[in-house]
Enzyme design. Structure first.
Site, PDB file in Angstrom:
ATOM      1  N   THR A  28      44.375  36.535  42.182  1.00 53.20           N
ATOM      2  CA  THR A  28      43.685  37.391  43.150  1.00 53.20           C
ATOM      3  C   THR A  28      42.186  37.159  43.045  1.00 53.20           C
ATOM      4  OG1 THR A  28      43.535  39.219  41.571  1.00 53.20           O
ATOM      5  CG2 THR A  28      45.419  39.230  43.086  1.00 53.20           C
ATOM      6  N   ASN A  30      38.627  38.335  43.219  1.00 51.52           N
ATOM      7  CA  ASN A  30      38.030  39.666  43.082  1.00 51.52           C
ATOM      8  C   ASN A  30      36.628  39.726  43.687  1.00 51.52           C
ATOM      9  OD1 ASN A  30      40.199  39.465  41.160  1.00 51.52           O
ATOM     10  ND2 ASN A  30      39.374  41.229  40.088  1.00 51.52           N
ATOM     11  N   GLU A  80      41.022  43.221  45.347  1.00 53.12           N
ATOM     12  CA  GLU A  80      41.540  41.903  44.964  1.00 53.12           C
ATOM     13  C   GLU A  80      42.389  41.310  46.072  1.00 53.12           C
ATOM     14  OE1 GLU A  80      43.695  41.821  41.246  1.00 53.12           O
ATOM     15  OE2 GLU A  80      42.935  43.823  40.799  1.00 53.12           O
TER      16      GLU A  80
HETATM   17  N1  RBF Z   1      48.711  46.798  40.456  1.00 50.77           N
HETATM   18  C1  RBF Z   1      49.336  47.949  40.116  1.00 50.77           C
HETATM   19  O1  RBF Z   1      49.090  48.477  39.041  1.00 50.77           O
HETATM   20  N2  RBF Z   1      50.209  48.566  40.969  1.00 50.77           N
HETATM   21  C2  RBF Z   1      50.523  48.037  42.188  1.00 50.77           C
HETATM   22  O2  RBF Z   1      51.329  48.622  42.926  1.00 50.77           O
HETATM   23  C3  RBF Z   1      49.905  46.809  42.573  1.00 50.77           C
HETATM   24  N3  RBF Z   1      50.175  46.220  43.755  1.00 50.77           N
HETATM   25  C4  RBF Z   1      49.576  45.043  44.093  1.00 50.77           C
HETATM   26  C5  RBF Z   1      49.882  44.429  45.309  1.00 50.77           C
HETATM   27  C6  RBF Z   1      49.296  43.239  45.665  1.00 50.77           C
HETATM   28  C7  RBF Z   1      49.648  42.594  46.976  1.00 50.77           C
HETATM   29  C8  RBF Z   1      48.367  42.598  44.782  1.00 50.77           C
HETATM   30  C9  RBF Z   1      47.731  41.289  45.139  1.00 50.77           C
HETATM   31  C10 RBF Z   1      48.061  43.202  43.572  1.00 50.77           C
HETATM   32  C11 RBF Z   1      48.637  44.429  43.210  1.00 50.77           C
HETATM   33  N4  RBF Z   1      48.346  45.048  42.005  1.00 50.77           N
HETATM   34  C12 RBF Z   1      48.963  46.211  41.659  1.00 50.77           C
HETATM   35  C13 RBF Z   1      47.238  44.552  41.158  1.00 50.77           C
HETATM   36  C14 RBF Z   1      47.627  43.669  40.017  1.00 50.77           C
HETATM   37  O3  RBF Z   1      47.922  44.465  38.900  1.00 50.77           O
HETATM   38  C15 RBF Z   1      46.385  42.801  39.745  1.00 50.77           C
HETATM   39  O4  RBF Z   1      46.215  41.921  40.830  1.00 50.77           O
HETATM   40  C16 RBF Z   1      46.462  42.060  38.452  1.00 50.77           C
HETATM   41  O5  RBF Z   1      46.340  42.954  37.390  1.00 50.77           O
HETATM   42  C17 RBF Z   1      45.376  40.992  38.330  1.00 50.77           C
HETATM   43  O6  RBF Z   1      44.097  41.519  38.415  1.00 50.77           O
HETATM   44  P1  ADP Z   2      40.351  36.980  37.971  1.00 51.24           P
HETATM   45  O1  ADP Z   2      40.818  38.089  37.090  1.00 51.24           O
HETATM   46  O2  ADP Z   2      39.114  36.314  37.454  1.00 51.24           O
HETATM   47  O3  ADP Z   2      40.229  37.427  39.394  1.00 51.24           O
HETATM   48  P2  ADP Z   2      42.911  35.749  38.546  1.00 51.24           P
HETATM   49  O4  ADP Z   2      43.873  35.359  37.483  1.00 51.24           O
HETATM   50  O5  ADP Z   2      43.193  36.938  39.395  1.00 51.24           O
HETATM   51  O6  ADP Z   2      41.476  35.846  37.895  1.00 51.24           O
HETATM   52  O7  ADP Z   2      42.778  34.480  39.456  1.00 51.24           O
HETATM   53  C1  ADP Z   2      41.903  34.541  40.564  1.00 51.24           C
HETATM   54  C2  ADP Z   2      41.119  33.271  40.777  1.00 51.24           C
HETATM   55  O8  ADP Z   2      42.014  32.178  41.047  1.00 51.24           O
HETATM   56  C3  ADP Z   2      40.257  33.417  42.031  1.00 51.24           C
HETATM   57  O9  ADP Z   2      38.982  33.951  41.756  1.00 51.24           O
HETATM   58  C4  ADP Z   2      40.163  32.003  42.500  1.00 51.24           C
HETATM   59  O10 ADP Z   2      39.065  31.374  41.854  1.00 51.24           O
HETATM   60  C5  ADP Z   2      41.469  31.350  42.065  1.00 51.24           C
HETATM   61  N1  ADP Z   2      42.499  31.184  43.105  1.00 51.24           N
HETATM   62  C6  ADP Z   2      43.213  30.039  43.273  1.00 51.24           C
HETATM   63  N2  ADP Z   2      44.089  30.165  44.272  1.00 51.24           N
HETATM   64  C7  ADP Z   2      43.968  31.422  44.778  1.00 51.24           C
HETATM   65  C8  ADP Z   2      44.628  32.128  45.829  1.00 51.24           C
HETATM   66  N3  ADP Z   2      45.602  31.551  46.563  1.00 51.24           N
HETATM   67  N4  ADP Z   2      44.249  33.413  46.084  1.00 51.24           N
HETATM   68  C9  ADP Z   2      43.282  33.978  45.331  1.00 51.24           C
HETATM   69  N5  ADP Z   2      42.611  33.360  44.326  1.00 51.24           N
HETATM   70  C10 ADP Z   2      42.943  32.087  44.031  1.00 51.24           C
HETATM   71 MG    MG Z   3      41.891  38.572  40.221  1.00 52.98          MG
END
Ligand code: RBF
Ligand code: ADP
Ligand code: MG
Length: 149
Positions: A28, A30, A80
């Site tokens: 994701t 951020n 995110e």
């Molecule tokens: N985190 C939660 O704790 N509860 C959720 O219901 C939840 N839903 C998510 C749905 C989507 C589409 C995405 C992209 C993330 C969601 N997350 C949720 C966040 C997830 O915990 C987070 O992306 C990771 O911890 C990485 O930062």
């Molecule tokens: P962070 O906690 O630093 O956000 P993540 O494990 O969530 O790390 O990974 C996110 C990073 O991965 C983004 O900041 C981006 O650099 C990279 N990335 C690669 N592919 C994707 C994608 N399809 N969607 C979102 N981020 C992506």
């Molecule tokens: Mg992230």
């Protein structure tokens, strides 16, 4: 009250905890806390879907989480974006523009990491279908995505 959609947000991609890719297999991008704070207060926390563009890329489908990630109990609110596209490199420092199109569900806590991953995969499937409607396809071509800022 629920905020009227779509909402357009733009900002730099910053580092988070790095859990998205490693623990969930779902990266994701951020936004910084400044961007999170600039959101309308009436935008309720939860999971959304919409469109995303990184620098001068195409406009891709995305899913978005807004809130405190109850499963991880984060201290700071986060915004995110998981972009439904395979990128070859990381995107830190690039500009992400998103159009938040619709709401899917509230953020939840889950019994296991596996349940969280299943929920996100189901969000991605729903978003992929919902974004194919004529009304939502129009937003992919919004002027917001063709201007510099
Ligand atoms: N985190 C939660 O704790 N509860 C959720 O219901 C939840 N839903 C998510 C749905 C989507 C589409 C995405 C992209 C993330 C969601 N997350 C949720 C966040 C997830 O915990 C987070 O992306 C990771 O911890 C990485 O930062
Ligand atoms: P962070 O906690 O630093 O956000 P993540 O494990 O969530 O790390 O990974 C996110 C990073 O991965 C983004 O900041 C981006 O650099 C990279 N990335 C690669 N592919 C994707 C994608 N399809 N969607 C979102 N981020 C992506
Ligand atoms: Mg992230």
């Amino acid at each position: 009250m629920i905020h009227k959609l779509p909402i357009y947000v733009s900002g730099e991609i910053v580092r988070g905890f790095g859990r998205g890719s490693k623990e969930l297999g779902i990266p994701t991008a951020n936004f910084s806390l400044d961007v999170v704070k600039s959101l309308p207060e009436s935008l309720q926390t939860g999971v959304y879907y919409g469109w995303a563009k990184v620098n001068d890329s195409e406009v891709y489908k995305m899913v978005l989480s807004v809130g405190w990630n109850p499963f991880y109990n984060n201290k700071e609110k986060s915004l995110e974006t998981h972009i439904m596209h395979k990128f070859d490199c990381d995107l830190y420092g690039r500009t992400l523009k998103i159009c938040i199109v619709g709401y899917l569900r509230p953020e939840q806590n889950f019994k296991s990491l596996d349940d969280l991953i299943k929920a996100i995969k189901s969000d991605i499937e729903k978003a992929t279908t919902l974004l194919d409607t004529a009304e939502n396809q129009k937003l992919q071509h919004a002027p917001f995505f063709s201007t510099k800022h």
